[in-house]
Every structure is written in structure tokens, then in C-alpha cells.
Design an enzyme around this catalytic site. Structure first.
Site, PDB file in Angstrom:
ATOM      1  N   ASP A  67       6.553   1.634   6.741  1.00  0.00           N
ATOM      2  CA  ASP A  67       5.205   1.084   6.479  1.00  0.00           C
ATOM      3  C   ASP A  67       4.519   1.868   5.373  1.00  0.00           C
ATOM      4  O   ASP A  67       3.781   2.784   5.657  1.00  0.00           O
ATOM      5  CB  ASP A  67       4.402   1.127   7.778  1.00  0.00           C
ATOM      6  CG  ASP A  67       3.044   0.427   7.659  1.00  0.00           C
ATOM      7  OD1 ASP A  67       2.814  -0.245   6.651  1.00  0.00           O
ATOM      8  OD2 ASP A  67       2.221   0.587   8.576  1.00  0.00           O
ATOM      9  N   GLU A  96      -5.276   1.000   2.726  1.00  0.00           N
ATOM     10  CA  GLU A  96      -4.983  -0.097   3.652  1.00  0.00           C
ATOM     11  C   GLU A  96      -5.062   0.383   5.097  1.00  0.00           C
ATOM     12  O   GLU A  96      -5.536  -0.322   5.976  1.00  0.00           O
ATOM     13  CB  GLU A  96      -3.589  -0.672   3.375  1.00  0.00           C
ATOM     14  CG  GLU A  96      -3.338  -2.040   4.006  1.00  0.00           C
ATOM     15  CD  GLU A  96      -2.793  -1.993   5.431  1.00  0.00           C
ATOM     16  OE1 GLU A  96      -2.798  -3.030   6.104  1.00  0.00           O
ATOM     17  OE2 GLU A  96      -2.368  -0.911   5.888  1.00  0.00           O
ATOM     18  N   GLU A  97      -4.593   1.598   5.319  1.00  0.00           N
ATOM     19  CA  GLU A  97      -4.475   2.090   6.695  1.00  0.00           C
ATOM     20  C   GLU A  97      -5.815   2.525   7.286  1.00  0.00           C
ATOM     21  O   GLU A  97      -5.939   2.663   8.492  1.00  0.00           O
ATOM     22  CB  GLU A  97      -3.469   3.258   6.759  1.00  0.00           C
ATOM     23  CG  GLU A  97      -2.042   2.879   6.379  1.00  0.00           C
ATOM     24  CD  GLU A  97      -1.346   2.038   7.451  1.00  0.00           C
ATOM     25  OE1 GLU A  97      -2.014   1.615   8.403  1.00  0.00           O
ATOM     26  OE2 GLU A  97      -0.141   1.808   7.310  1.00  0.00           O
ATOM     27  N   HIS A 105       0.831  -1.204   0.000  1.00  0.00           N
ATOM     28  CA  HIS A 105       0.000   0.000   0.000  1.00  0.00           C
ATOM     29  C   HIS A 105       0.862   1.250   0.000  1.00  0.00           C
ATOM     30  O   HIS A 105       1.937   1.280   0.599  1.00  0.00           O
ATOM     31  CB  HIS A 105      -0.955   0.008   1.194  1.00  0.00           C
ATOM     32  CG  HIS A 105      -0.284  -0.006   2.541  1.00  0.00           C
ATOM     33  ND1 HIS A 105       0.056   1.144   3.205  1.00  0.00           N
ATOM     34  CD2 HIS A 105       0.102  -1.032   3.348  1.00  0.00           C
ATOM     35  CE1 HIS A 105       0.614   0.823   4.376  1.00  0.00           C
ATOM     36  NE2 HIS A 105       0.660  -0.489   4.482  1.00  0.00           N
ATOM     37  N   ASP A 142      -0.686   4.251   0.814  1.00  0.00           N
ATOM     38  CA  ASP A 142      -1.240   5.198   1.797  1.00  0.00           C
ATOM     39  C   ASP A 142      -0.500   5.052   3.127  1.00  0.00           C
ATOM     40  O   ASP A 142       0.078   4.002   3.426  1.00  0.00           O
ATOM     41  CB  ASP A 142      -2.753   5.007   1.975  1.00  0.00           C
ATOM     42  CG  ASP A 142      -3.134   3.616   2.461  1.00  0.00           C
ATOM     43  OD1 ASP A 142      -2.456   2.645   2.083  1.00  0.00           O
ATOM     44  OD2 ASP A 142      -4.107   3.493   3.227  1.00  0.00           O
TER      45      ASP A 142
END
Ligand SMILES: [Zn+2]
Length: 377
Positions: A103, A137-138, A70, A72
């Protein structure tokens, strides 16, 4: 076009979930330059439109190995606590600072470099290299990987293996890979009673007495775990009556709980066990369940071995194969193919001054390259 440049370039995009700020297009541009076919997939409605990317490069009928990740990121938090601009990658003492470094923009940079190296190393590997990159995703993750998987199924596009680049290592590179994840569900148990005056309890029915018995039933052990998973656990997170006075027997009481469950259960079998247990107390309740994700376990030895031997070749370390921690997008992918997770060190993810070692991004790129060779060659 090396992994550090790609990572830095992605960090400069202010892609606070579910915003994109050009991040997906940056990846698209690089991959297109190397002959990938790219499909930008937008899901969601109105102002909440999320960009996703599926890209592939096919050289023969061998397996389709997909990298999932991801672009985001979580918000930067208190800007004053950042020593650098969170959206301007900054290199200091061998570390790269910026929101998403760990991340997981760093892993995306490492994987792209590994793919480009594979293409240069052996022009015609036998199989398909693919990317599934999401911008959701987050957050709620409603318009991200879940939707892309449905799209792949509809288009009859088959993935054979998937590697998710989440930061799986708690404190050093090569420490841990994830070969499965526990499932998660939330429950609200509403216990009914009958409101009344405390002086006349015979005319009312206090739900609190039963609520305590229900809690006891909910907390009975679920299982002992297995070779791959810790024991399933139900945690009561709140008990609410909301009664502000002392002379009133309330009409209802609520228990909220979360269960993290291993692959001894499906959400369905788990809920039916919970109901069976609480029904022994009585049926004067309403139970609402929301499943966040099923548990899964990667059944492919080829996938696990390809990764562990790549890690060993580069780092001389044997990672712990774990199923610990929260859920990730791997839960959606596990419905269509075996999935494994390995990325950077996550000790600063979601924190201010998020950073990774520059040398770790480079080593991760080498590990991904060896992994791809193990799968394809
Ligand atoms: Zn992540």
C-alpha cells in the site's frame, strides 16, 4: 529500471504521512528521464506542506489515461515486531518486505515499468500517459488528490480515464477490482431536554426517552442495495449523556453515527431522508453532519473491459468487480472522469511486516502494460 528496483527505492524513503522524504522527487526523476513533463504541486500551509506530482507524456490527441496513487505510508507501528527494517526493502523467500510494499509503492513501481515498456514497445501511442501521485492519502487527505483535482480543473487539463493502484485484492492477485465505492458520512445528533431533579420529573424534560425513539428512527432500513452495491447502512457508534449522578435529569443527550451509503443516495438526499424520519419524533434536536465522501460508480465499460481483459490475459482469472470497503482517493477523481481501482494483494497492508510477492509486482506490471495497450492501441 525495473518495477522491483523502483519499489525498493521508494520504500527506502521514510514517507510517513504526510512526510515525503524524497519519494515524489524519485518518481519525478525517472519520469523526466523518459520525457515526461513533471509538475510538483505543494499544498497546505506552514509546517503542513504536502508534495504532489502531476506528470504527463503526450503523443497525439487520443485519451489521457492517468495512474493515481500515493507515496505516503502509515507509521510502521511496533518496530520490535518487524523482522526487517520497515524502510529498507528486504527480499526473503520470494517476498518483498517493507512499509508501503503493498500500500502502495509496489503498484507505483509496476505502473512506471508498464509505462516505460509501452513507450519502448510503441514509441508513438496515440494519447497521453499521466501520473497523479500524492503524499497525503493516509492521513487527513486535505492537501493531496482533492487539491490536485482542483488544480487540474483550473488548468483545464482533462483526464479521460483513471486507474488507482490501491491494493484491492484481499488474498490473491486477480481476485478483485473496485469499480465504485460507498459514500461515508458522520453524524452527531444532540437531543435537547430540560435539566431537573429526578424527584420532580414534571418540571424537567428527560432527553433520553426521545433519544431512544430517535435511535429507532435512525436505524430504519435505508435501502436494499442494487446490482453493484450492498445495502446502505447506518451504524450508531456512541450514545453519550455524560451524567455522573443519579438524582439529576440531564439537559441533553448525544448520538453519534456513521452511514456507509451506496449510489441510491447522495449525501444530501440521505440527510434529508434521515431528517424526515427523526422529525416524526420531534424537532427538539441539533444535527451535525460531516460528509467524508460521496458514493460513486464507474460508468465506463471501456475502462472496466480494458482492465478485466488485461487481468485475464496475464493471470487467466476474472476478478470480482466490487464496491466494498472504505473510501479511497478515487472518490475525488470520480468527479472528473471514470475511475477503476486495481493493485496488489492487501492482506498485510497497514500491518507490521507488510509484504508482497515479488512475482505479483512483476505480474501487476504486465497487467498494467496490457491494460494500457487495450486503452491506446
Ligand atoms: Zn493506499
Amino acid at each position: 529500471m525495473d518495477c522491483i528496483h523502483i519499489t525498493s527505492d521508494l520504500i527506502s524513503c521514510k514517507s510517513i504521512t504526510p512526510a515525503n522524504d524524497g519519494a515524489i522527487e524519485k518518481i519525478e526523476k525517472i519520469l523526466k528521464g523518459f520525457g515526461f513533463t513533471c509538475k510538483i504541486l505543494e499544498f497546505g500551509r506552514g509546517s503542513l506542506k504536502v508534495k504532489n506530482l502531476y506528470a504527463y507524456l503526450k503523443y497525439g490527441e487520443g485519451p489521457n489515461i492517468c495512474f493515481a496513487g500515493h507515496t505516503d505510508v502509515v507509521p510502521p507501528g511496533n518496530i520490535k515486531q518487524w523482522k526487517t527494517d520497515p524502510f529498507l526493502s528486504t527480499i526473503k523467500n520470494g517476498y518483498l518486505f517493507g512499509r508501503g510494499a503493498s500500500d502502495m509503492k509496489g503498484a507505483i513501481g509496476a505502473y512506471i515499468e508498464a509505462c516505460l515498456n509501452l513507450i519502448k514497445y510503441k514509441k508513438k501511442f496515440n494519447g497521453t500517459l499521466s501520473f497523479l501521485i500524492t503524499g497525503d492519502e493516509e492521513g487527513e487527505a486535505n492537501y493531496g488528490t482533492k487539491k490536485v483535482i482542483n488544480w487540474l480543473i483550473k488548468k483545464k487539463i482533462k483526464l479521460d480515464f483513471c486507474l488507482v493502484g490501491e491494493p484491492t485484492n484481499p488474498s490473491f492477485l486477480g481476485e478483485m477490482a473496485k469499480i465504485g465505492r460507498r459514500g461515508s458520512l458522520n453524524g452527531v445528533l444532540n437531543v435537547h431536554g430540560k435539566q431537573g431533579h429526578v424527584a420532580y420529573p414534571e418540571r424537567a424534560k428527560n432527553p433520553i426517552q426521545n433519544l431512544l425513539k430517535y435511535c429507532g428512527k435512525l436505524k430504519e432500513p435505508l435501502d436494499k442495495g442494487n446490482d453493484f452495491f450492498q445495502a446502505s447502512n447506518l451504524e450508531i457508534t456512541s450514545i453519550d449523556v455524560g451524567n455522573q449522578v443519579t438524582n439529576l435529569i440531564p439537559s441533553e443527550a448525544l448520538v453519534r453515527f456513521n452511514v456507509r451509503f451506496n449510489n441510491n443516495f447522495t449525501s444530501k438526499s440521505l440527510v434529508s431522508l434521515l431528517k424526515k424520519r427523526i422529525n416524526t419524533v420531534g424537532r427538539n434536536y441539533n444535527l451535525e453532519i460531516k460528509v467524508s465522501g460521496e458514493s460513486f460508480y464507474n460508468p465506463s465499460e471501456k475502462l472496466s473491459k480494458s482492465l478485466t481483459s488485461a487481468i485475464y490475459k496475464v493471470l487467466k482469472l476474472k476478478p470480482k468487480m466490487s464496491t466494498s470497503g472504505g473510501t479511497s482517493d478515487a472518490r475525488f477523481i470520480s468527479n472528473i472522469c471514470p475511475v477503476i481501482e486495481f493493485g496488489l494483494v492487501g492482506n498485510t497492508m497497514h500491518q507490521v511486516n507488510e509484504n508482497v510477492k515479488i512475482s505479483d509486482i512483476k505480474k501487476l506490471s504486465k497487467i498494467y502494460f496490457e491494460f494500457l495497450k487495450n486503452i491506446f492501441l
